[in-house]
Design a protein around this motif. Structure first.
Motif, short mmCIF file in Angstrom:
data_model
loop_
_atom_site.label_atom_id
_atom_site.label_comp_id
_atom_site.label_asym_id
_atom_site.label_seq_id
_atom_site.Cartn_x
_atom_site.Cartn_y
_atom_site.Cartn_z
N ARG A 5 -10.03 -3.06 -6.68
CA ARG A 5 -10.23 -4.32 -5.97
C ARG A 5 -8.93 -5.06 -5.72
O ARG A 5 -8.64 -5.45 -4.60
N THR A 6 -8.13 -5.25 -6.74
CA THR A 6 -6.90 -6.03 -6.60
C THR A 6 -5.78 -5.32 -7.34
O THR A 6 -5.94 -4.22 -7.86
N PHE A 7 -4.61 -5.98 -7.37
CA PHE A 7 -3.48 -5.43 -8.11
C PHE A 7 -3.79 -5.31 -9.60
O PHE A 7 -3.21 -4.48 -10.30
N LYS A 8 -4.70 -6.13 -10.09
CA LYS A 8 -5.04 -6.09 -11.52
C LYS A 8 -5.71 -4.77 -11.90
O LYS A 8 -5.73 -4.41 -13.08
N ASP A 9 -6.28 -4.07 -10.94
CA ASP A 9 -6.94 -2.79 -11.22
C ASP A 9 -5.95 -1.64 -11.23
O ASP A 9 -6.35 -0.48 -11.40
N HIS A 10 -4.67 -1.92 -11.03
CA HIS A 10 -3.65 -0.88 -11.00
C HIS A 10 -2.60 -1.16 -12.06
O HIS A 10 -2.45 -2.26 -12.56
N SER A 11 -1.85 -0.10 -12.36
CA SER A 11 -0.65 -0.21 -13.18
C SER A 11 0.47 0.49 -12.42
O SER A 11 0.25 1.05 -11.35
N CYS A 12 1.65 0.46 -12.98
CA CYS A 12 2.77 1.14 -12.31
C CYS A 12 2.53 2.64 -12.20
O CYS A 12 3.12 3.31 -11.35
N ASN A 13 1.66 3.18 -13.06
CA ASN A 13 1.37 4.61 -13.04
C ASN A 13 0.32 5.00 -12.00
O ASN A 13 0.23 6.17 -11.63
N THR A 14 -0.48 4.04 -11.53
CA THR A 14 -1.55 4.36 -10.59
C THR A 14 -1.44 3.64 -9.27
O THR A 14 -2.27 3.86 -8.38
N MET A 15 -0.43 2.77 -9.10
CA MET A 15 -0.37 1.93 -7.90
C MET A 15 -0.34 2.77 -6.63
O MET A 15 -1.06 2.51 -5.68
N PHE A 16 0.48 3.81 -6.58
CA PHE A 16 0.59 4.64 -5.37
C PHE A 16 0.15 6.07 -5.63
O PHE A 16 0.48 6.96 -4.83
N PHE A 17 -0.61 6.27 -6.69
CA PHE A 17 -1.06 7.63 -7.00
C PHE A 17 -2.11 8.07 -5.99
O PHE A 17 -3.00 7.34 -5.61
N ASN A 18 -1.98 9.30 -5.54
CA ASN A 18 -2.89 9.84 -4.53
C ASN A 18 -3.59 11.07 -5.09
O ASN A 18 -2.95 12.07 -5.38
#
Length: 255
Positions: free
Chosen positions: A242-255
Motif C-alpha cells: 500500500r505505502t512505503f511503510k509496507d517496504h524495506s530497503c530490501n524489498t523496495m525495488f525487488f521484482n
C-alpha cells in the motif's frame, strides 16, 4: 463530465476559440452545479465537488486508484511517486525519445485513447503506410502535424531543429541507460564473487570443525539473513503493497 475532463487551454472549441483555464473550470463547475440543482441531486453534487471538480483525478483515479475508495493521503503520494510518475516518464521516452510507439494519428484520442475516429479518417482520405511514420506530435496547437503539411520555411526549420534535439536527447538517454546497466552488472558480478568466496571459506572452515571462528563471525551474516527473510515474506504476500511503510530497503525495488 467527459467533456469537462478533456477541456484544456491549448485545445480549441468548435468555433476555434482558446479558453483560459479559469474560464474552463468556472463554466464546468457552473454547468454541473446547475444540472444537480435542476434534478435535486444534492449528494451527487457533494461527491462531484469533493472528488472531481475540486481536484484533478482523471488519470490518477481512473487508472491507478480504481480499487480504493477514499484513499489515505500517504497511499496517494506513494502511488504518484511509484506508479504515475514512472508510467508517464516511460511513456514519454517511448513516444518522443526511443520512438517505440507511434504518435496518435487522430485528435479523437483526447476523449478516447483506444480507438481512431472513423469520421476523421474519412475526412483525411486515403493515406499510405509511411504517413504514420511522418506524423509528429507538437507541444502546442496544432498537436499533430506532418512535414509535408508545413509551408512556412521557418516552421520547417524549427521542427527540424526540434527533431534533432529529440534525437540528441534519445542518444543521451540510451547512453545513460547503457552506463547504468554496465555499473549494475559490475556491482552484481562483484557481490556474486564476494558471496561465492565467502561460501568457499564457510565450507572450508566447516570441514575443519572450526567452531570458534564461526561464532566470532556470525554477526557479520545477520544483515544477509534479514534480507533473505524479508524477501521471502515479500514473495509470499497475498495483498498489494500500500505505502512505503509496507517496504524495506530490501524489498523496495525487488521484482
Amino acid at each position: 463530465m467527459n467533456k469537462h475532463l478533456h477541456q484544456h487551454p491549448l485545445i480549441p472549441t468548435n468555433d476555434g476559440q482558446f479558453l483560459s483555464s479559469s474560464f474552463i473550470w468556472t463554466n464546468a463547475v457552473q454547468e454541473i452545479y446547475n444540472f444537480c440543482q435542476q434534478y435535486s441531486l444534492l449528494w451527487l453534487w457533494v461527491y462531484l465537488w469533493n472528488e472531481w471538480y475540486k481536484a484533478y483525478w482523471k488519470v490518477l483515479k481512473r487508472d491507478f486508484l480504481y480499487k480504493f475508495f477514499r484513499p489515505r493521503l500517504d497511499l496517494v503520494v506513494f502511488i504518484i511517486m511509484e506508479k504515475v510518475i514512472s508510467h508517464q516518464k516511460r511513456k514519454f521516452e517511448q513516444v518522443f525519445l526511443v520512438k517505440q510507439k507511434k504518435a496518435d494519428c487522430c485528435s479523437f484520442f483526447f476523449t478516447n485513447c483506444f480507438f481512431i475516429c472513423k469520421h476523421l479518417v474519412q475526412q483525411k482520405g486515403i493515406v499510405d503506410v509511411p504517413f504514420f511514420d511522418q506524423i509528429h506530435r507538437c507541444y502546442e496547437y496544432p498537436f499533430l502535424n506532418t512535414l509535408f503539411q508545413i509551408n512556412n520555411s521557418n516552421q520547417f526549420l524549427q521542427i527540424t531543429s526540434n527533431i534533432e534535439t529529440i534525437e540528441n536527447e534519445k542518444l543521451k538517454v540510451i547512453e545513460k541507460e547503457n552506463l547504468e546497466n554496465e555499473e549494475c552488472e559490475e556491482l552484481y558480478n562483484h557481490l556474486i564473487d564476494t558471496m561465492e568466496k565467502s561460501l568457499e571459506i564457510l565450507k572450508d572452515q566447516q570441514s575443519k570443525k572450526n567452531f570458534k571462528w564461526i561464532k566470532g563471525v556470525e554477526k557479520n551474516f545477520i544483515p544477509i539473513q534479514k534480507m533473505l527473510l524479508e524477501i521471502t515474506l515479500y514473495k509470499r504476500r497475498r495483498v498489494m503493497p500500500r505505502t512505503f511503510k509496507d517496504h524495506s530497503c530490501n524489498t523496495m525495488f525487488f521484482n
